[in-house]
Design a protein around this motif. Structure first.
Motif, PDB file in Angstrom:
ATOM      1  N   VAL A 295     -41.577  19.573  59.136  1.00  0.00           N
ATOM      2  CA  VAL A 295     -42.949  19.209  58.776  1.00  0.00           C
ATOM      3  C   VAL A 295     -43.595  18.241  59.754  1.00  0.00           C
ATOM      4  O   VAL A 295     -44.803  18.263  59.934  1.00  0.00           O
ATOM      5  CB  VAL A 295     -43.061  18.587  57.369  1.00  0.00           C
ATOM      6  CG1 VAL A 295     -43.034  19.643  56.313  1.00  0.00           C
ATOM      7  CG2 VAL A 295     -42.019  17.547  57.115  1.00  0.00           C
ATOM      8  N   ARG A 510     -45.455  26.705  52.558  1.00  0.00           N
ATOM      9  CA  ARG A 510     -44.234  25.920  52.436  1.00  0.00           C
ATOM     10  C   ARG A 510     -43.911  25.614  50.970  1.00  0.00           C
ATOM     11  O   ARG A 510     -42.777  25.754  50.532  1.00  0.00           O
ATOM     12  CB  ARG A 510     -44.385  24.618  53.232  1.00  0.00           C
ATOM     13  CG  ARG A 510     -43.054  23.968  53.468  1.00  0.00           C
ATOM     14  CD  ARG A 510     -43.190  22.750  54.350  1.00  0.00           C
ATOM     15  NE  ARG A 510     -41.900  22.100  54.487  1.00  0.00           N
ATOM     16  CZ  ARG A 510     -41.055  22.363  55.463  1.00  0.00           C
ATOM     17  NH1 ARG A 510     -41.358  23.246  56.378  1.00  0.00           N
ATOM     18  NH2 ARG A 510     -39.898  21.727  55.517  1.00  0.00           N
ATOM     19  N   VAL A 511     -44.951  25.215  50.222  1.00  0.00           N
ATOM     20  CA  VAL A 511     -44.737  24.942  48.798  1.00  0.00           C
ATOM     21  C   VAL A 511     -44.299  26.222  48.086  1.00  0.00           C
ATOM     22  O   VAL A 511     -43.380  26.208  47.261  1.00  0.00           O
ATOM     23  CB  VAL A 511     -46.032  24.380  48.172  1.00  0.00           C
ATOM     24  CG1 VAL A 511     -45.927  24.397  46.665  1.00  0.00           C
ATOM     25  CG2 VAL A 511     -46.280  22.972  48.663  1.00  0.00           C
TER      26      VAL A 511
ATOM     27  N   LEU B  55     -42.202  12.287  54.569  1.00  0.00           N
ATOM     28  CA  LEU B  55     -42.729  13.620  54.869  1.00  0.00           C
ATOM     29  C   LEU B  55     -42.005  14.690  54.077  1.00  0.00           C
ATOM     30  O   LEU B  55     -42.618  15.611  53.552  1.00  0.00           O
ATOM     31  CB  LEU B  55     -42.593  13.916  56.365  1.00  0.00           C
ATOM     32  CG  LEU B  55     -43.579  13.188  57.253  1.00  0.00           C
ATOM     33  CD1 LEU B  55     -43.431  13.662  58.677  1.00  0.00           C
ATOM     34  CD2 LEU B  55     -44.995  13.420  56.774  1.00  0.00           C
ATOM     35  N   VAL B  56     -40.687  14.571  53.997  1.00  0.00           N
ATOM     36  CA  VAL B  56     -39.924  15.578  53.263  1.00  0.00           C
ATOM     37  C   VAL B  56     -40.418  15.651  51.832  1.00  0.00           C
ATOM     38  O   VAL B  56     -40.648  16.734  51.282  1.00  0.00           O
ATOM     39  CB  VAL B  56     -38.412  15.242  53.309  1.00  0.00           C
ATOM     40  CG1 VAL B  56     -37.654  16.099  52.311  1.00  0.00           C
ATOM     41  CG2 VAL B  56     -37.875  15.455  54.709  1.00  0.00           C
ATOM     42  N   ARG B  57     -40.652  14.468  51.227  1.00  0.00           N
ATOM     43  CA  ARG B  57     -41.051  14.490  49.818  1.00  0.00           C
ATOM     44  C   ARG B  57     -42.487  14.918  49.619  1.00  0.00           C
ATOM     45  O   ARG B  57     -42.872  15.386  48.555  1.00  0.00           O
ATOM     46  CB  ARG B  57     -40.787  13.147  49.172  1.00  0.00           C
ATOM     47  CG  ARG B  57     -39.314  13.050  48.779  1.00  0.00           C
ATOM     48  CD  ARG B  57     -38.976  11.729  48.216  1.00  0.00           C
ATOM     49  NE  ARG B  57     -39.381  10.687  49.134  1.00  0.00           N
ATOM     50  CZ  ARG B  57     -39.683   9.461  48.759  1.00  0.00           C
ATOM     51  NH1 ARG B  57     -39.672   9.166  47.487  1.00  0.00           N
ATOM     52  NH2 ARG B  57     -40.003   8.558  49.644  1.00  0.00           N
ATOM     53  N   ARG B  58     -43.303  14.757  50.646  1.00  0.00           N
ATOM     54  CA  ARG B  58     -44.702  15.128  50.495  1.00  0.00           C
ATOM     55  C   ARG B  58     -44.897  16.641  50.398  1.00  0.00           C
ATOM     56  O   ARG B  58     -45.815  17.118  49.753  1.00  0.00           O
ATOM     57  CB  ARG B  58     -45.481  14.584  51.686  1.00  0.00           C
ATOM     58  CG  ARG B  58     -46.959  14.833  51.613  1.00  0.00           C
ATOM     59  CD  ARG B  58     -47.625  14.239  52.825  1.00  0.00           C
ATOM     60  NE  ARG B  58     -48.921  14.855  52.988  1.00  0.00           N
ATOM     61  CZ  ARG B  58     -50.049  14.173  53.096  1.00  0.00           C
ATOM     62  NH1 ARG B  58     -50.026  12.873  53.050  1.00  0.00           N
ATOM     63  NH2 ARG B  58     -51.184  14.791  53.262  1.00  0.00           N
ATOM     64  N   TYR B  59     -44.044  17.385  51.079  1.00  0.00           N
ATOM     65  CA  TYR B  59     -44.303  18.828  51.175  1.00  0.00           C
ATOM     66  C   TYR B  59     -43.349  19.686  50.361  1.00  0.00           C
ATOM     67  O   TYR B  59     -43.212  20.861  50.618  1.00  0.00           O
ATOM     68  CB  TYR B  59     -44.253  19.268  52.641  1.00  0.00           C
ATOM     69  CG  TYR B  59     -45.415  18.715  53.406  1.00  0.00           C
ATOM     70  CD1 TYR B  59     -46.667  19.283  53.284  1.00  0.00           C
ATOM     71  CD2 TYR B  59     -45.276  17.585  54.204  1.00  0.00           C
ATOM     72  CE1 TYR B  59     -47.747  18.758  53.946  1.00  0.00           C
ATOM     73  CE2 TYR B  59     -46.353  17.049  54.872  1.00  0.00           C
ATOM     74  CZ  TYR B  59     -47.587  17.645  54.747  1.00  0.00           C
ATOM     75  OH  TYR B  59     -48.663  17.121  55.399  1.00  0.00           O
TER      76      TYR B  59
END
Lengths: 712, 67
Positions: A295, A510-511, B55-59
């Motif tokens: 990301v 991605r989600v 960032l990992v947790r945001r997406y």
């Protein structure tokens, strides 16, 4: 009116935060709000009754702003005080669970900005542009009335409910408040909606960039720009987000000029003049890449850039409209309210209310209002400003998009937005088709306009983005730079829109991948491992294939695809909103506030009526241009007769179109059935509580009082 | 107001912090302040590790972006 009786309570909050520290007298307050109501009603009445003469955009702005002010002052105060009894002495999740990362008490203005940047996207820009085919009146009425009684209520109620439950998500609340069936249905429906949303947005980008080397190069360059920012933030200057974003914005301007330069070199321009099919494949490859690469390299920097640009565009659009105050060229109502419009099929009811989703009421917001935002609120009563207020702001964006579309002459508007099957291949045939609809545009005007904005043709650039860009270029060049700058403004606007869309597309893919992995985990455990590359690739491919299929179907559709996909997206988004309102109503009933549940039941009833009518029409209508099954039958009849309908290139395409019609009908039926399941399950809970069979028990986290702090 | 009594650099920094939080960038300084105030016994993550984790947790969930 409810809250006027007790001014001391309502002004308590204002007196701590606003500049004025003395509550105005009651008489002055009644007087001011009566004047606002008269001004708003007067402007709406003027818009509704004016026929034949041109109306200034100022009337639309006054009508919208006065309605918002009344809604905010009275309806949101009602929800805040009577339904949830929001209390600043109650600790918020951000305070109780403060971890310095997800749960962080944050200033209300910052949360407002963050929430607005998260909810606003291309939706409120595209929907009103398409709905302008009915004239400006249906759009403006639905946008301002719908938001005040529906959209803003939904956002605020879900936000309040989530704050009282430690920031739980909509899916979790559906499961816990209504039941496991509703929870699971909502989860699957969200995935389905996401797929349709990504497909239609991707189609808007493809249509905007088709045969446009300038646009393609500019938008294409935003990808390496984002990656450069990612590298900068990761290795060169770790964590320096603002520096990187500043560099990114400068590079965006460079990309704009680079696109123009490429378009001026014949050899290069030919390389970057791409067909819809090529662009669709490129967009799919992009979505897949964004889902599998880290990301920090693409998604995060693009998101930062997009958030800045979003706020900038909204401000610029507002200034442009205020300075120009353009007259509305579009009539209040067109003859297309009967359902014969070229841009999308279907009559005013229910399709105006489907086409404009974001801006009036958008189910997607319920995901945001139960996502990051509830974990940031410093005080409970901020939920009014953030939940209700930010949605009013998005609605205002939709009003501005409507103004930009209606400020174009109708002839130009229809020439840009109607599909090629309706306009024919040349400016001459287009001018004739537009004349048949009762509007005037000359072939020379169309050629001149395309040249002004730096495109070879503007005909049938369906999807709303190009016509909004033309509208914005008109407004901006009116106030700045004159017509010489028109081409730059046009591509500037196009770049902004594409940037928002690609941000939704990559984050959504991605989600979606995580959701596919989460569902697939139940079938085969290793599939759910988010760090295992084969599972990551497989799940990303699955999600891209799903939205890619709809995108491809839209690209090969002779009617332009937006025609079919946008109503499907509107239906799914409105149904998600209806699900959110079911959750909200259940929560209100279980709080023992059933007598106030009309606040959510009213928009829920309207949405049920609108979406169910639209679903039935899309599936079962006997008109081939409206109903999926009727359309399939028409194609099959043509095949049986050994002919190909206009615009269909081969028998293979025809077979695919038939299959797609049935798929679309199936998807529509799936959305409708999901909603019926959730609604029935919710109604069962309401009646159980109201009849006394079940005790009204709220699942809120118990009240915890904040220790008094200096400055409170 | 507190804002105007501070030095120019501090004012620019605080405007920067507002923008960072609006666009949803990880707020490392806020995290350090929080740990120092509430959990002085915990060793904070490095700036890089914090940014990575944020960032990992945001997406990884729906509801971070909308239409």
């Amino acid at each position: 009116m409810l809250t006027l009786a007790r001014p001391s309570r309502n002004f308590a909050r204002m007196s701590t935060s606003a500049i004025s520290t003395r509550p105005p007298s009651r008489v002055a307050s009644v007087l001011v709000w009566t004047l606002v109501a008269i001004a708003g009603a007067g402007a709406l009445g003027f818009l509704a009754l004016s026929r034949g003469e041109q109306v200034s955009a100022a009337w639309l702005l006054v009508a919208a702003l006065c309605t918002y002010a009344i809604g905010y002052r009275f309806h949101s105060a009602f929800i805040s005080a009577r339904i949830f009894a929001l209390d600043d002495a109650r600790l918020t999740p951000a305070e109780r669970l403060n971890d310095g990362r997800d749960f962080v008490p944050t200033n209300r203005w910052v949360v407002f900005g963050h929430h607005f940047a998260a909810i606003a996207g291309p939706g409120p820009l595209v929907g009103p542009t398409l709905a302008a085919q009915f004239g400006y009146l249906p759009g403006v009425l639905w946008i301002v009335v719908g938001v005040v009684l529906g959209g803003a209520v939904q956002d605020m109620v879900i936000l309040c409910a989530s704050i009282r439950r430690d920031g739980k998500s909509l899916g979790q609340m559906a499961k816990e408040e209504i039941g496991p069936v509703a929870g699971f249905t909502a989860l699957v429906a969200v995935l389905g909606i996401m797929i349709v949303l990504i497909a239609v947005l991707a189609l808007v980008v493809v249509n905007a960039l088709k045969s446009s080397p300038w646009g393609t190069v500019t938008i294409g360059l935003t990808i390496p720009i984002a990656m450069l920012m990612g590298v900068y933030m990761r290795w060169l200057r770790p964590g320096r987000v603002l520096e990187a974003t500043g560099i990114g914005i400068v590079l965006l301007v460079v990309a704009l000029y680079a696109g123009r330069w490429v378009a001026e070199q014949p050899a290069l321009a030919a390389t970057f003049t791409l067909s819809g099919k090529t662009l669709a494949l490129l967009v799919m490859a992009y979505g897949f890449a964004a889902s599998v690469i880290p990301v920090w390299l693409l998604l995060a920097p693009r998101d930062y850039l997009s958030a800045f640009v979003k706020i900038g565009v909204v401000v610029a659009l507002a200034i442009g409209i205020l300075v120009a105050l353009p007259p509305l060229q579009m009539p209040a109502l067109t003859q297309f309210t009967d359902g014969t419009g070229p841009i999308f099929a279907g009559a005013l009811f229910p399709f105006a209310f489907i086409t404009i989703a974001c801006g009036s009421i958008s189910g997607f917001h319920a995901l945001i209002a139960s996502g990051t935002t509830p974990k940031l609120l410093e005080r409970e009563r901020d939920a009014r400003f953030i939940g209700y207020g930010a949605m009013l702001m998005e609605s205002f964006v939709a009003v501005m998009a409507l103004i930009a579309a209606c400020a174009l002459t109708p002839g130009v508007y229809f020439a840009i937005n109607a599909p090629a099957a309706a306009l024919g291949p040349t400016v001459q045939t287009a001018a004739e088709a537009v004349a048949k609809w009762g509007f005037v545009v000359t072939p020379a005007e169309l050629e001149q306009l395309a040249k002004q904005v730096g495109e070879t043709s503007l005909l049938s650039r369906t999807g709303g983005a190009p016509s909004l860009a033309v509208g914005m270029a008109h407004l901006f060049s009116h106030s700045l730079g004159g017509s010489a700058a028109m081409a730059l403004w046009y591509h500037f606007a196009l770049m902004f829109e594409a940037l928002f869309i690609l941000t939704t597309l990559d984050a959504g893919t991605r989600v979606g991948r995580f959701m596919v992995q989460d569902l697939g985990r139940h079938l085969w455990e290793p599939f759910g491992r988010t760090g295992w590359m084969p599972a990551v690739f497989l799940s990303s491919a699955v999600i891209v294939a799903m939205w890619g299929h709809f995108l491809w179907q839209g690209v090969i559709d002779p009617l332009g695809g937006v025609n079919t996909l946008w109503p499907l997206f509107g239906i799914s988004n409105q149904l998600l909103a209806a699900v959110a309102l079911c959750v909200g109503t259940t929560i209100i009933v279980k709080m023992g506030k059933a007598r106030h549940a009309w606040a959510t039941l009213l928009p829920l009833a309207w949405l049920t009526l609108v979406t169910m009518s639209a679903c039935l029409a899309k599936i079962f209508s006997a008109q081939p241009r409206l109903g999926f099954i009727a359309h399939a039958h028409m194609l099959q009849a043509a095949r049986a007769a050994g002919t190909l309908p206009a615009g269909v290139k081969s028998a293979g395409d025809l077979a695919r179109m038939v299959a797609n019609d049935y798929l679309d009908a199936g998807v529509t039926a799936f959305f409708a059935l999901s909603f019926v399941v959730v609604l029935a399950d919710s109604a069962r809970e309401w009646f159980a509580v109201i009849s006394g069979a079940k005790a009204p028990r709220s699942t809120e986290v118990p009240f915890e009082r904040r220790a008094a702090v200096a400055g409170d | 107001m507190r804002f105007f009594s501070r030095s120019l650099v501090a004012r620019i920094a605080s405007i920067g912090a507002v923008f960072r939080r609006i666009i949803g960038a990880p707020d490392y300084e806020g995290y350090l302040t929080h740990l120092a105030a509430r959990h002085p016994e915990i060793t904070p993550l490095s700036r890089e590790a914090f940014a990575r984790d944020a960032l990992v947790r945001r997406y990884d969930r729906p509801g971070s972006r909308c239409c």
